[in-house]
Design an enzyme around this catalytic site. Structure first.
Site, PDB file in Angstrom:
ATOM      1  N   LEU A  13      33.171  28.817  54.892  1.00 23.42           N
ATOM      2  CA  LEU A  13      34.435  27.963  54.702  1.00 23.42           C
ATOM      3  C   LEU A  13      34.563  27.119  56.092  1.00 23.42           C
ATOM      4  O   LEU A  13      35.201  26.225  56.063  1.00 23.42           O
ATOM      5  CB  LEU A  13      35.966  28.719  54.235  1.00 23.42           C
ATOM      6  CG  LEU A  13      35.660  29.267  53.114  1.00 23.42           C
ATOM      7  CD1 LEU A  13      37.254  29.754  52.966  1.00 23.42           C
ATOM      8  CD2 LEU A  13      35.575  28.197  51.886  1.00 23.42           C
TER       9      LEU A  13
ATOM     10  N   ASP B 186      35.972  42.659  52.829  1.00 12.91           N
ATOM     11  CA  ASP B 186      35.060  43.260  53.186  1.00 12.91           C
ATOM     12  C   ASP B 186      35.034  44.661  54.004  1.00 12.91           C
ATOM     13  O   ASP B 186      35.905  44.814  54.538  1.00 12.91           O
ATOM     14  CB  ASP B 186      34.009  42.737  54.332  1.00 12.91           C
ATOM     15  CG  ASP B 186      33.590  41.208  53.744  1.00 12.91           C
ATOM     16  OD1 ASP B 186      33.559  40.895  52.612  1.00 12.91           O
ATOM     17  OD2 ASP B 186      33.091  40.256  54.743  1.00 12.91           O
TER      18      ASP B 186
ATOM     19  N   CYS C 178      11.650  24.648  75.345  1.00  9.16           N
ATOM     20  CA  CYS C 178      11.221  26.074  75.789  1.00  9.16           C
ATOM     21  C   CYS C 178       9.878  26.337  74.943  1.00  9.16           C
ATOM     22  O   CYS C 178       9.155  25.889  75.709  1.00  9.16           O
ATOM     23  CB  CYS C 178      12.248  26.944  75.156  1.00  9.16           C
ATOM     24  SG  CYS C 178      12.517  28.634  75.506  1.00  9.16           S
TER      25      CYS C 178
ATOM     26  N   GLY D 266       8.826  24.676  72.786  1.00 12.15           N
ATOM     27  CA  GLY D 266       8.003  23.198  72.791  1.00 12.15           C
ATOM     28  C   GLY D 266       7.555  22.935  74.097  1.00 12.15           C
ATOM     29  O   GLY D 266       6.610  22.212  74.294  1.00 12.15           O
TER      30      GLY D 266
ATOM     31  N   HIS E  24      17.174  25.648  77.511  1.00 11.72           N
ATOM     32  CA  HIS E  24      17.766  25.254  76.323  1.00 11.72           C
ATOM     33  C   HIS E  24      18.928  24.367  76.605  1.00 11.72           C
ATOM     34  O   HIS E  24      19.947  24.647  76.785  1.00 11.72           O
ATOM     35  CB  HIS E  24      18.170  26.335  75.471  1.00 11.72           C
ATOM     36  CG  HIS E  24      17.163  26.815  74.666  1.00 11.72           C
ATOM     37  ND1 HIS E  24      16.689  26.532  73.583  1.00 11.72           N
ATOM     38  CD2 HIS E  24      16.611  28.291  75.059  1.00 11.72           C
ATOM     39  CE1 HIS E  24      15.411  27.380  73.376  1.00 11.72           C
ATOM     40  NE2 HIS E  24      15.365  28.474  74.247  1.00 11.72           N
TER      41      HIS E  24
ATOM     42  N   GLU F  25      20.151  22.060  74.879  1.00  6.92           N
ATOM     43  CA  GLU F  25      21.296  21.765  73.624  1.00  6.92           C
ATOM     44  C   GLU F  25      22.643  22.735  73.768  1.00  6.92           C
ATOM     45  O   GLU F  25      23.444  22.304  73.319  1.00  6.92           O
ATOM     46  CB  GLU F  25      20.527  22.199  72.486  1.00  6.92           C
ATOM     47  CG  GLU F  25      20.166  23.606  72.149  1.00  6.92           C
ATOM     48  CD  GLU F  25      18.869  23.932  72.584  1.00  6.92           C
ATOM     49  OE1 GLU F  25      18.141  23.402  73.563  1.00  6.92           O
ATOM     50  OE2 GLU F  25      18.286  24.989  71.966  1.00  6.92           O
TER      51      GLU F  25
HETATM   52  N1  GLN Z   1       8.506  32.495  72.613  1.00 12.35           N
HETATM   53  C1  GLN Z   1       8.592  31.829  73.908  1.00 12.35           C
HETATM   54  C2  GLN Z   1       8.982  32.805  74.867  1.00 12.35           C
HETATM   55  O1  GLN Z   1       9.485  34.018  74.634  1.00 12.35           O
HETATM   56  C3  GLN Z   1       9.704  30.765  73.835  1.00 12.35           C
HETATM   57  C4  GLN Z   1      11.004  31.294  73.548  1.00 12.35           C
HETATM   58  C5  GLN Z   1      11.697  30.221  73.167  1.00 12.35           C
HETATM   59  O2  GLN Z   1      11.434  29.108  72.608  1.00 12.35           O
HETATM   60  N2  GLN Z   1      13.147  30.266  72.923  1.00 12.35           N
HETATM   61  O3  GLN Z   1       8.963  32.492  76.033  1.00 12.35           O
END
Ligand code: GLN
Length: 547
Positions: free
Chosen positions: A16, A147, A380, A382, A517, A519
């Site tokens: 929700l 629950d 990461c 990527g 990361h 983001e």
């Molecule tokens: N699998 C990769 C690592 O452990 C990248 C992890 C990720 O993208 N958060 O280093």
């Protein structure tokens, strides 16, 4: 003034948007000049969401202090200034773990350990440790009333009203008022039932937040109020919105913040909401439309990349652009099909991920981005794949790989670093292939030094940054020279130069991979510089193309 607590429960069904509602309440109260903090209590048994499958549970949100938390903490941080961490997310598993550890240690002196009072006391302690952290602490209880697993949490918050007093606690119940097409009307029965359930446990909600497709008429509001024993002006409609960042404004229009401070007997200024209003008017009226291809493994489930989707949205708003994300599942879409999809994109992003599945497709996408000069952002996993792609196809190491995918690769450009200095623990960390899943990742905020003539520096305008990590593998420094000689640059490093945090290809219009990361730190009112820069590059390409 002592800290006051708002408890948010949910009824009728899940999804929700309780987390968004909680975050929006946080935003509204901050807009009134209050200091707020937020906490999520999750009834499931996992000790934290770190080990949970993203397909099932959605994203794991990482905080500065390295906690792996529920994705709702992402909403909380995006909507508010609250700095969250380990103390702001508890699961049943974590609560039980702590009680059982105490029992084994003999802390209970031979007494019988029970749900009430031992588990409930542990929950209360988890909540009350945030006393004095803010003017108001908003505590969201995960799951739905009814629950079985949620009961100890509900009992704990019930007791907290008795402990802290009525003026210091507030119960908000998020419920659902379905519109039944055939009858052409809104139905209040599910809400009545869910409130009845809550009252049976001893909690009378003070405010009802009713999720609905259409506005609630005065008649419906008074009916709900009457049956649920809630004052009619405290029955708040939470109507579906196009953009989630509209929610605080909608709530304000419904008088929610006014009702809250009234219930808690607080005096504050009227809320200043101009920055949210400006954001929404920008969102409503974008000048450009862009398409970003996101090529990854968990792309089917949008929840798995919640923060990433939001960060792209924030970067879009900063560039007056609406960003459409084309989620491409790299396990299924390969070769021609993949290239056709990529050809329609203005930018390509490869997000984080774990394990071998879907890797070849991601590598194909990176080759395409590099060769066709399409703006590329690798996050990461990527970034690690961008390094592998470059090593294989540019630096003449065709068998280069990560030891995560091939433990016998002759060229482990990404590997488990045996030892490195950890800026968080301030100790030398050790890794090997026997280290367990879960506990051994590089987690949380780490400092990173930027090379000044780089795209990264151009984006941030800072020499030192701090970003959040969640990974096990690292760039292998013995390949730095080879890759540099082939045209890659490592533009972000740990302050001692040991860990590669950012890789770029300078001759490409915008090709950047980061080990962290970004983001997790993007906010609608403060979009992340790398996302702003990536979207900007995508927009430039599109405009050039169209010209
Ligand atoms: N699998 C990769 C690592 O452990 C990248 C992890 C990720 O993208 N958060 O280093």
């Amino acid at each position: 003034m002592r800290t006051k607590f708002i408890f948010i429960t949910g009824g009728v069904l899940s999804s929700l948007g309780k987390g968004l509602a909680a975050a929006s309440i946080g935003a509204l109260l901050e807009a009134r000049g209050l200091r707020i903090s937020m906490q999520k209590l999750d009834p499931y048994i996992n000790v934290d969401p770190g080990t949970m499958n993203p397909f099932q549970h959605g994203e794991v949100f990482v905080t500065d202090d390295g906690a792996e938390t529920d994705l709702d903490l992402g909403h909380y941080e995006r909507y508010t200034q609250a700095k969250l961490g380990q103390r702001h997310n508890y699961t049943s598993g974590r609560i039980y773990y702590s009680v059982i550890t105490k029992e084994r240690r003999g802390d209970y002196l031979g007494g019988t350990v029970q749900v009430i009072p031992h588990i409930t006391d542990e929950i209360k302690q988890a909540v009350l440790q945030l006393d004095n952290e803010a003017d108001i602490v908003i505590v969201e209880i995960g799951g739905t009333v009814g629950d079985i697993e949620g009961l100890p949490f509900l009992e704990a918050i019930r007791q907290l009203r008795a402990d802290l007093g009525k003026e210091n606690t507030l119960y908000i119940h998020v419920t659902y008022v379905p519109y039944i097409q055939a009858a052409g009307e809104l139905k209040t029965k599910p809400t009545q039932h869910s409130v009845r359930e809550l009252r049976a446990i001893g909690i009378q909600p003070d405010i009802l937040l009713c999720r609905t497709q259409i506005d609630l008429s005065p008649e419906i509001r008074s009916k709900i109020g009457l049956f649920c024993n809630v004052e009619v002006n405290r029955v708040i409609a939470a109507i579906d919105v196009k953009c989630i960042y509209e929610v605080p404004l909608r709530f304000h229009k419904e008088g929610l913040d006014e009702r809250i401070v009234e219930c808690l007997n607080m005096w504050t200024r009227a809320p200043v909401l101009t920055h949210w209003e400006d954001l929404i008017s920008k969102v409503r009226d974008p000048q450009y439309r862009l398409r970003i291809a996101m090529v990854g493994k968990y792309v089917n489930l949008r929840e798995s990349y919640k923060s990433l989707n939001e960060a792209l949205f924030h970067g879009g708003v900063a560039n007056n652009s609406e960003v459409e994300i084309d989620f491409i599942n790299s396990e299924k879409t390969r070769g021609e099909d993949l290239l056709n999809r990529l050809a329609k994109a203005d930018g390509i992003l490869v997000p984080g991920g774990f394990g071998r599945r879907g890797i070849p497709g991601m590598l194909e996408a990176i080759t395409y981005a590099r060769e066709n000069k399409v703006p590329f952002f690798g996050i990461c996993l990527g970034m690690q794949l961008a390094v592998i792609e470059f090593a294989r196809n540019v630096a003449g190491l065709p068998l280069a790989d990560s030891t995560e995918f091939d433990s016998n690769t002759p060229d482990p450009v990404i590997y488990l670093m045996k030892e490195w200095y950890d800026y968080r623990s301030k100790k030398v960390e050790k890794r090997d292939s026997n280290t367990q899943k879960g506990g051994t990742m590089r987690l949380g905020a780490y400092p990173c030094q930027l090379v000044t003539d780089s795209k990264a520096y151009l984006a941030y305008g800072l020499e030192q940054i701090s970003e959040r990590h969640r990974h096990r593998y690292e760039f292998n420094n013995s390949y730095r020279k080879v890759l540099e000689n082939a045209g890659a640059r490592f533009t972000g490093l740990s302050p001692n130069g040991e860990l590669v945090e950012i890789m770029e290809i300078p001759e490409h219009p915008w090709f950047l991979g980061c080990q962290f990361h970004p983001e997790f730190k993007s906010r609608p009112l403060n979009p992340h510089p790398l996302f702003v820069a990536f979207i900007h590059a995508a927009l430039e390409r599109k405009l050039k193309y169209e010209a």
